[in-house]
Design an enzyme around this catalytic site. Sequence first.
Site, PDB file in Angstrom:
ATOM      1  N   ASP A 172      35.623  17.907 -26.432  1.00 46.28           N
ATOM      2  CA  ASP A 172      36.081  16.539 -26.721  1.00 46.28           C
ATOM      3  C   ASP A 172      34.948  15.679 -27.286  1.00 46.28           C
ATOM      4  O   ASP A 172      35.142  14.925 -28.244  1.00 46.28           O
ATOM      5  CB  ASP A 172      36.643  15.869 -25.459  1.00 46.28           C
ATOM      6  CG  ASP A 172      38.079  16.313 -25.181  1.00 46.28           C
ATOM      7  OD1 ASP A 172      38.709  16.873 -26.098  1.00 46.28           O
ATOM      8  OD2 ASP A 172      38.559  16.112 -24.056  1.00 46.28           O
ATOM      9  N   ASP A 201      32.027  25.424 -18.327  1.00 44.91           N
ATOM     10  CA  ASP A 201      33.284  26.177 -18.322  1.00 44.91           C
ATOM     11  C   ASP A 201      33.310  27.295 -19.348  1.00 44.91           C
ATOM     12  O   ASP A 201      34.158  28.183 -19.275  1.00 44.91           O
ATOM     13  CB  ASP A 201      34.473  25.242 -18.588  1.00 44.91           C
ATOM     14  CG  ASP A 201      34.780  24.350 -17.390  1.00 44.91           C
ATOM     15  OD1 ASP A 201      34.103  24.481 -16.359  1.00 44.91           O
ATOM     16  OD2 ASP A 201      35.697  23.514 -17.494  1.00 44.91           O
TER      17      ASP A 201
END
Length: 547
Positions: A172, A201
């Site tokens: 993002d 992640d």
Amino acid sequence: MTKSALQIARAAYQPKLPKALTGAVMVKEGEPTQSVADQEAIQKLFPNTYGMPLIQFVEGESKEYAPMNVGVILSGGQAPGGHNVISGLFDGIKKLNPANKLYGFILGPGGLVDHKYMELTADIIDEYRNTGGFDIIGSGRTKLEKEDQFEKGYEILKELGIKALVIIGGDDSNTNACVLAEYYAAKNYGIQVIGCPKTIDGDLKNDMIETSFGFDTACKTYAEVIGNIERDCNSARKYWHFIKLMGRSASHIALECALQTQPNICIISEEVEAKNMSLDDIVTYIAQVVADRAAAGNNFGTVLIPEGLIEFIPAMKRLIAELNDFLAHNGEEFNSIKRSKQRDYIISKLTPENAAIYASLPEGVARQLSLDRDPHGNVQVSLIETEKLLSEMVATKLAAWKEEGKYVGKFAAQHHFFGYEGRCAAPSNFDADYCYSLGYTASMLIANGKTGYMSSVRNTTAPAAEWIAGGVPITMMMNMERRHGEMKPVIQKALVKLDGAPFKKFAACREAWAKETAYVYPGPIQYFGPTEVCDEPTKTLQLEQAK
């Protein structure tokens, strides 16, 4: 400031660089690029930064660079190695011209908009080399999406004479960096924007971004603790440990930790979705492994669960969507009903399929699904204690099997969630080197006038001297996705590939790991000693690159 012996020793560590970055560099341009999908739509939105070539840095002849100021932002959740990206950027721009200055914007992108910043001098940078955390300037989750934010940012960049801005973040944040680069290019403001790939992640990766920084350290940190639990489990021989791991949108961490520690069970969210598994399918699978181990006299084991599992179970996804919709329109009526009757009320209002699933859930989880909403009215999936949900449902199933004579054993569960423990760990040698190289590469992208690029360091299973440094246009990684009811350009998330080498390796071993007690105990991260111990990349990278 008091420092531990390890901190003092780590401060002296000089990260390794790709050979091409150790002297003067020149740009070697590759082919023009296009986005991974939705090419027409992405090109229309990014006319100034679309289709740029891939870049590789090679050894070149030295030249003089005019002085310049650079800004840097840490965005989103912490990941080990962020301080080394900033250190590499600082050293890179100082090598170009000692008069160059680096400014850090405080507490993330909000610092740019609100004009909160500090100059990062050599004294400050030296305090933070090879350390974990983002505390040098802090981080934040403000999204840079609106024109007034871009203009507010431009005011302070112009005032400080900043020529380029480096945004260190996940998918993002780098999407926002790309939008900002396009805006400043369209306006001819002369401000370059460069991204750096961060997320523990592991879901910001592709052919040009082999791994996101922090993933190596976080997985090694979690794998150490999982190994410790496995050893305790194998010593006490009386508990099943249900361990939830970070990874809301992808199961890379769970998969890597499984490859490092060989647990009895590891659930991979992407496989659950691909096989259209129900919650009961998962519970039955775990219960069967528990029963089989009990039959062999082993009433203990370990289960790894990715944080975002619930959202990948197709039936649960449908239930959550109906709940979100129903409660958005009937919230007042729901809140007026007596708490003890709320569950029955919801069951009476759902479609039969979703009502049956909702009724099967333990009381606590059902309540979390219906009561704990975020500001947008959605279920806060990360708050659902999936590890407890699964162990409770496994216990219920085993009790039923016991009555039917299908199960003879004892089942006692312990629960763990490893999240924050890994986000700010002191970076491994791999992450210390990789992050420093990413920051240094960013300085070279700036020196060569590039904007809308992400810093890229590849060939990462080889020794650091053989790594390939360059840049990848951020638009190359983008596609269009629906966000809050609108189609938006975003960097495509990298999920676990079920036909990829890491998952195939896991799938080939899991039956044996389920039956046997084949635990591996990785131990703590090693910083000093043999290269094969201290500089080892993740199993995921080794398998992907078949080395």
